[in-house]
Design a protein around this motif. Structure first.
Motif, PDB file in Angstrom:
ATOM      1  N   GLY A 179      29.781  32.687  43.054  1.00 36.38           N
ATOM      2  CA  GLY A 179      30.053  32.161  41.828  1.00 36.38           C
ATOM      3  C   GLY A 179      29.963  32.874  40.652  1.00 36.38           C
ATOM      4  N   ARG A 180      29.569  34.036  40.867  1.00 33.03           N
ATOM      5  CA  ARG A 180      29.198  35.269  39.804  1.00 33.03           C
ATOM      6  C   ARG A 180      30.203  36.416  39.913  1.00 33.03           C
ATOM      7  NH1 ARG A 180      23.254  37.061  40.459  1.00 33.03           N
ATOM      8  NH2 ARG A 180      23.397  37.713  38.361  1.00 33.03           N
ATOM      9  N   ASP A 181      30.291  36.999  38.796  1.00 37.19           N
ATOM     10  CA  ASP A 181      31.345  38.137  38.261  1.00 37.19           C
ATOM     11  C   ASP A 181      30.438  39.362  38.776  1.00 37.19           C
ATOM     12  OD1 ASP A 181      32.680  40.040  37.279  1.00 37.19           O
ATOM     13  OD2 ASP A 181      33.141  39.349  35.279  1.00 37.19           O
ATOM     14  N   VAL A 182      30.746  40.053  39.748  1.00 33.06           N
ATOM     15  CA  VAL A 182      30.167  41.279  39.997  1.00 33.06           C
ATOM     16  C   VAL A 182      30.938  42.497  39.954  1.00 33.06           C
ATOM     17  CG1 VAL A 182      28.733  42.230  42.110  1.00 33.06           C
ATOM     18  CG2 VAL A 182      29.140  39.983  41.711  1.00 33.06           C
ATOM     19  N   LEU A 183      30.224  43.578  39.757  1.00 37.05           N
ATOM     20  CA  LEU A 183      31.018  45.042  39.421  1.00 37.05           C
ATOM     21  C   LEU A 183      30.209  45.967  40.642  1.00 37.05           C
ATOM     22  CD1 LEU A 183      33.041  47.343  38.395  1.00 37.05           C
ATOM     23  CD2 LEU A 183      30.947  47.848  36.657  1.00 37.05           C
ATOM     24  N   VAL A 184      30.992  46.495  41.610  1.00 38.13           N
ATOM     25  CA  VAL A 184      30.420  47.405  42.506  1.00 38.13           C
ATOM     26  C   VAL A 184      30.894  48.783  42.128  1.00 38.13           C
ATOM     27  CG1 VAL A 184      30.512  48.187  44.764  1.00 38.13           C
ATOM     28  CG2 VAL A 184      30.810  45.644  44.183  1.00 38.13           C
ATOM     29  N   VAL A 185      30.208  49.537  41.953  1.00 38.37           N
ATOM     30  CA  VAL A 185      30.483  51.019  41.498  1.00 38.37           C
ATOM     31  C   VAL A 185      30.356  51.990  42.678  1.00 38.37           C
ATOM     32  CG1 VAL A 185      29.597  52.880  39.913  1.00 38.37           C
ATOM     33  CG2 VAL A 185      29.238  50.571  39.301  1.00 38.37           C
ATOM     34  N   GLY A 186      31.312  52.480  43.094  1.00 35.62           N
ATOM     35  CA  GLY A 186      31.519  53.527  44.164  1.00 35.62           C
ATOM     36  C   GLY A 186      32.370  52.843  45.352  1.00 35.62           C
ATOM     37  N   ILE A 187      33.349  53.823  46.037  1.00 39.41           N
ATOM     38  CA  ILE A 187      34.449  53.161  46.584  1.00 39.41           C
ATOM     39  C   ILE A 187      34.140  54.305  48.141  1.00 39.41           C
ATOM     40  CG2 ILE A 187      36.485  54.589  46.113  1.00 39.41           C
ATOM     41  CD1 ILE A 187      38.018  52.328  46.595  1.00 39.41           C
ATOM     42  N   GLY A 188      32.964  54.511  48.302  1.00 39.37           N
ATOM     43  CA  GLY A 188      32.706  54.868  49.751  1.00 39.37           C
ATOM     44  C   GLY A 188      32.839  53.737  50.862  1.00 39.37           C
ATOM     45  N   ALA A 204      32.866  34.848  42.220  1.00 42.07           N
ATOM     46  CA  ALA A 204      33.810  34.571  41.475  1.00 42.07           C
ATOM     47  C   ALA A 204      34.723  35.410  40.958  1.00 42.07           C
ATOM     48  CB  ALA A 204      33.531  33.791  40.131  1.00 42.07           C
ATOM     49  N   ARG A 205      34.385  36.619  40.883  1.00 39.77           N
ATOM     50  CA  ARG A 205      34.997  37.917  40.379  1.00 39.77           C
ATOM     51  C   ARG A 205      34.403  39.122  40.975  1.00 39.77           C
ATOM     52  NH1 ARG A 205      37.473  39.431  34.550  1.00 39.77           N
ATOM     53  NH2 ARG A 205      39.110  41.054  35.061  1.00 39.77           N
ATOM     54  N   VAL A 206      35.402  40.079  41.655  1.00 41.60           N
ATOM     55  CA  VAL A 206      34.681  41.235  42.350  1.00 41.60           C
ATOM     56  C   VAL A 206      35.865  42.410  41.643  1.00 41.60           C
ATOM     57  CG1 VAL A 206      34.123  42.636  44.437  1.00 41.60           C
ATOM     58  CG2 VAL A 206      33.822  40.141  44.190  1.00 41.60           C
ATOM     59  N   ARG A 207      35.027  43.454  41.069  1.00 44.66           N
ATOM     60  CA  ARG A 207      35.686  44.484  40.731  1.00 44.66           C
ATOM     61  C   ARG A 207      35.148  45.885  41.335  1.00 44.66           C
ATOM     62  NH1 ARG A 207      36.162  42.746  34.250  1.00 44.66           N
ATOM     63  NH2 ARG A 207      34.152  41.725  34.888  1.00 44.66           N
ATOM     64  N   LEU A 208      35.841  46.732  41.489  1.00 44.64           N
ATOM     65  CA  LEU A 208      35.297  47.737  42.203  1.00 44.64           C
ATOM     66  C   LEU A 208      35.738  49.167  41.190  1.00 44.64           C
ATOM     67  CD1 LEU A 208      34.116  49.139  44.699  1.00 44.64           C
ATOM     68  CD2 LEU A 208      36.374  49.290  45.864  1.00 44.64           C
ATOM     69  N   ALA A 209      34.667  49.678  40.812  1.00 45.36           N
ATOM     70  CA  ALA A 209      34.856  51.081  39.957  1.00 45.36           C
ATOM     71  C   ALA A 209      35.105  52.272  40.718  1.00 45.36           C
ATOM     72  CB  ALA A 209      33.579  51.321  38.931  1.00 45.36           C
ATOM     73  N   VAL A 210      36.014  52.922  40.403  1.00 44.40           N
ATOM     74  CA  VAL A 210      36.596  54.163  41.192  1.00 44.40           C
ATOM     75  C   VAL A 210      36.921  55.353  40.253  1.00 44.40           C
ATOM     76  CG1 VAL A 210      38.256  55.056  42.781  1.00 44.40           C
ATOM     77  CG2 VAL A 210      37.663  52.775  42.866  1.00 44.40           C
ATOM     78  N   ARG A 211      35.951  56.438  40.745  1.00 48.80           N
ATOM     79  CA  ARG A 211      36.373  57.683  39.961  1.00 48.80           C
ATOM     80  C   ARG A 211      37.513  58.688  40.504  1.00 48.80           C
ATOM     81  NH1 ARG A 211      33.824  59.924  36.114  1.00 48.80           N
ATOM     82  NH2 ARG A 211      32.010  58.655  36.044  1.00 48.80           N
ATOM     83  N   THR A 212      37.088  58.481  42.004  1.00 49.58           N
ATOM     84  CA  THR A 212      38.292  59.493  42.743  1.00 49.58           C
ATOM     85  C   THR A 212      38.824  58.601  43.911  1.00 49.58           C
ATOM     86  OG1 THR A 212      37.071  61.531  42.160  1.00 49.58           O
ATOM     87  CG2 THR A 212      38.967  61.524  44.136  1.00 49.58           C
TER      88      THR A 212
END
Length: 395
Positions: A179-188, A204-212
């Motif tokens: 039920g929470r908003d989570v940011l995951v950093v890194g797409i390995g 509730a929401r999942v975002r994935l931060a991607v540099r490359t």
């Protein structure tokens, strides 16, 4: 401190007071110890924790090997068929425990080696260890692990950030994030799998931060594991593999450009040579296409309780999970010996020792597309052969 039973007397061509010391009781260290024993060389494994496979015990719950059971076994013992094709974390741990027991490896737990240096007479190695111990060995195998020390970027404003921020090494399961908003950093592979785990676990929401943008491969296509291809191309020229991989990716993987993940502009094997392993798809592609995992720009900083992204966007997730990798942390142990490259990795591995440090070996510090467990198994045999040859030369 606990130890397994000593090596049988008939397996001790090395002086009793100068065994080969293996630092680390993970898969690489255990495999090396077995291979040395198989050649009649006494090997003593030093493990800082109280049991084998500590790193594997700390991984998140849903983790499975991305390499097949058959090509992930260490020398001298198969992984049980009941573990399935893709071996789960807990089964890996049980296998490592069984491996040490089955081969009666000599393991000393609760002892951490801090520094390795040549003995005064130049004929062996002196290990400075916890409790003021000084141990003298005929050779040393460093197997402290690829995922040794969690690496958390020093983002501006990080220390003042009051939101929940943790390294992926502390993530276990999605329940706390339901039920929470989570940011995951890194797409390995870790970041991708945690993002999928969160979606399936009710975040509730999942975002994935991607540099490359990464290369993404299907773990298996019509029964053909991606690892098989990795084994076949392992020794081919980098440029050739890059040219072969491009059309294959277009034929087997959908274009995710519209979702923020364009196809990489550099070759797959070129990326591997730089240390970036392709992401094995275990649900990420479908989650991105369905909008369940949102791709956002890389994290630049933290400010006023918000996460600042590289494209100027600001978001305020409930939790940030940094899948930002690990450091090898070898500098204190061997950094003074001039055996590390600019990224802190050993300049050689397997059966080769640096020219200035004969008898010093490294295993488990590469992450090849043919599979880490497979390469550590191969390295173990090479290390044992090289050590046996070196010991014969010294007599």
């Amino acid at each position: 401190m606990a130890a397994s039973r000593p090596a049988p007397a008939h397996l001790s061509p090395t002086p009793a007071d100068r065994p080969v010391y293996v630092i680390g009781a993970g898969p690489g260290g255990l495999a090396a110890a077995y291979a040395l024993r198989a050649r009649g060389i006494r090997a003593v494994v030093l493990e800082k924790s109280d049991r084998v496979g500590t790193s594997w015990r700390g991984h998140y719950d849903r983790l499975h090997l991305h390499t097949t059971r058959r090509l992930s076994a260490l020398p001298g013992l198969k992984i049980p068929r009941k573990s399935g094709r893709w071996v789960a974390r807990d089964d890996v741990v049980r296998y490592l425990e069984k491996y040490a027991e089955h081969h009666e490896l000599e393991i000393v737990t609760g002892v951490e080696a801090f520094r390795v240096e040549r003995t005064g007479d130049g004929t062996g190695w002196l290990l400075h260890a916890s409790g003021g111990r000084e141990l003298t060995g005929s050779a040393v195998v460093v197997a402290t692990g690829y995922n040794h020390t969690p690496r958390l970027p020093d983002w501006p404003g990080r220390d003042d950030y009051t939101g929940e921020l943790l390294h992926a090494g502390r993530y276990r399961d999605p329940k706390p994030y339901e039920g929470r908003d989570v940011l995951v950093v890194g797409i390995g592979n870790t970041g991708a799998e945690i993002a999928v785990d969160l979606v399936e676990g009710g975040a509730a929401r999942v975002r994935l931060a991607v540099r490359t943008a990464p290369h993404i491969l299907r773990r298996s296509t019509l029964g053909w594991a991606a690892q098989y291809t990795g084994v076949l191309v392992r020794r081919l020229p980098v440029g050739l593999v890059d040219r072969l991989a491009g059309p294959l990716a277009k034929a087997t993987m959908p274009d995710l450009s519209a979702h923020g993940l364009p196809r990489p502009d550099t070759g797959l094997y070129s990326r591997v040579e730089q240390g970036a392993i392709p992401v094995q798809d275990v649900g990420l592609v479908d989650a991105v296409r369905a909008g369940k995992v949102e791709i956002v720009a890389a994290v630049e900083s933290f400010e006023d309780g918000k996460v600042v992204l590289a494209d100027g966007g600001r978001i305020e997730p409930d939790a940030v999970i940094a899948a930002t990798g690990y450091a090898r942390a070898l500098e204190g142990l061997v950094g003074h010996l001039d055996v590390l490259d600019g990224r802190g990795k050993p300049v050689v591995h397997g059966g080769r020792s640096p020219a200035q440090t004969p008898g010093l070996y490294f295993t488990g510090f590469t992450n090849p597309i043919s599979g880490m467990f497979r390469e550590m198994a191969l390295d173990a045999g090479k290390i044992a052969r090289a050590a046996a040859k070196d010991l014969r030369t010294r007599r």
